[in-house]
Design a protein around this motif. Structure first.
Motif, PDB file in Angstrom:
ATOM      1  N   ASP A 279       0.840  -1.202   0.000  1.00  0.00           N
ATOM      2  CA  ASP A 279       0.000   0.000   0.000  1.00  0.00           C
ATOM      3  C   ASP A 279       0.873   1.249   0.000  1.00  0.00           C
ATOM      4  N   PHE A 280       1.637   1.403  -1.091  1.00  0.00           N
ATOM      5  CA  PHE A 280       2.487   2.574  -1.266  1.00  0.00           C
ATOM      6  C   PHE A 280       1.920   3.442  -2.382  1.00  0.00           C
ATOM      7  N   PRO A 281       2.139   4.762  -2.332  1.00  0.00           N
ATOM      8  CA  PRO A 281       1.652   5.631  -3.409  1.00  0.00           C
ATOM      9  C   PRO A 281       2.223   5.217  -4.765  1.00  0.00           C
ATOM     10  N   LEU A 282       1.454   5.464  -5.804  1.00  0.00           N
ATOM     11  CA  LEU A 282       1.916   5.143  -7.158  1.00  0.00           C
ATOM     12  C   LEU A 282       3.199   5.896  -7.504  1.00  0.00           C
ATOM     13  N   ASP A 283       3.324   7.128  -6.999  1.00  0.00           N
ATOM     14  CA  ASP A 283       4.542   7.901  -7.262  1.00  0.00           C
ATOM     15  C   ASP A 283       5.753   7.209  -6.668  1.00  0.00           C
ATOM     16  N   THR A 284       5.612   6.655  -5.456  1.00  0.00           N
ATOM     17  CA  THR A 284       6.720   5.934  -4.823  1.00  0.00           C
ATOM     18  C   THR A 284       7.109   4.715  -5.652  1.00  0.00           C
TER      19      THR A 284
END
Length: 268
Positions: free
Chosen positions: A248-253
């Motif tokens: 559950d990490f941001p798409l940018d990350t």
């Protein structure tokens, strides 16, 4: 003026091997115990953390492995420190979120139950933030000497921010800028490229999960690999990339992580 004290008040600060409360260890502790009669008792000591001090952390506080290799461990001085702090309330800057939890962890490792239930905790940072507000309305009043009418409406907030930035540049242009650790990082100029570089210097991804270290290399900023080079982790533990991509990490990350992985792959 003297502090109005009923009990001793122990101001303390820690230098550590990192920022992970459960994992990192103390390398230096300084305590200034203020007494009700106005006198002070000071105790400062370096400690052997029994683990390597990462270079990027040493660059911040200046303490390296060789500086503490002959120092006592926390366990060896734990009883002495507990005795020194006996009956004292605790004070410091941002101690509630970091210093107090780290200190308690170290005492527990030394089999000492450092009880906080009867101690007052006094955090100067909390008073600072309560009294010197960090809202847009407060900034508008401070920099522009105006009251922000219609706060939290998009247009009013946007126009106020425009005025605040203009006032900031008028006030600070040409002045040296320091980071939160007091390190000089540049000069504030009326140049958006340079302002961007100053205010976004360390972040690789927008969430701050990956940051640049002092050598300009990407390192993880969370979890078990905090402070480690992203390229090294991906090389030694390829499954970590898959775990992050599923997590559950941001798409940018995930995008920045993939860019680093592909960049390193293409170097081969």
């Amino acid at each position: 003026m003297y502090l109005n004290l009923k009990s001793p008040l122990a101001f303390f600060d820690l230098e550590t091997t990192g920022t992970n409360i459960s994992h990192d260890r103390i390398v230096e502790i300084s305590i200034v115990k203020a007494m009700p009669d106005g006198t002070k008792d000071i105790k400062t000591m370096k400690l052997n953390p029994e683990m390597p001090i990462p270079e990027e952390v040493s660059l911040i506080h200046g303490i390296r492995d060789e500086d503490v290799k002959d120092a006592p461990t926390f366990k060896q001085v734990a009883k002495e420190l507990a005795k020194f702090l006996e009956g004292a309330d605790l004070a410091g800057y941002n101690i509630v979120k970091f210093d107090v939890p780290v200190l308690v962890e170290e005492f527990l490792r030394a089999d000492i139950d450092f009880d906080l239930s009867n101690r007052k905790l006094v955090d100067a940072q909390k008073i600072f933030f309560m009294m010197e507000k960090r809202t847009l309305s407060a900034a508008y009043k401070f920099y522009c000497d105006k009251t922000l009418d219609g706060a939290h409406s998009a247009e009013a907030d946007t126009l106020a921010t425009f005025d605040v930035l203009n006032a900031q540049l008028e006030r600070y242009e040409g002045m040296e800028v320091e980071d939160l650790l007091g390190k000089k990082i540049g000069v504030l100029e009326n140049d958006m490229d340079k302002i961007h570089a100053l205010t976004n210097k360390k972040m690789v991804d927008l969430a701050g999960r990956i940051v640049f270290n002092n050598k300009g290399e990407e390192v993880f900023n969370f979890g078990k690999h905090r402070g480690k080079l992203v390229s090294d982790v991906l090389k030694k533990e390829p499954g970590y990339y898959d775990w992050m991509m599923r997590g559950d990490f941001p798409l940018d990350t995930k995008r920045k992580l993939t860019q680093i992985k592909l960049r390193d792959f293409n170097k081969k």
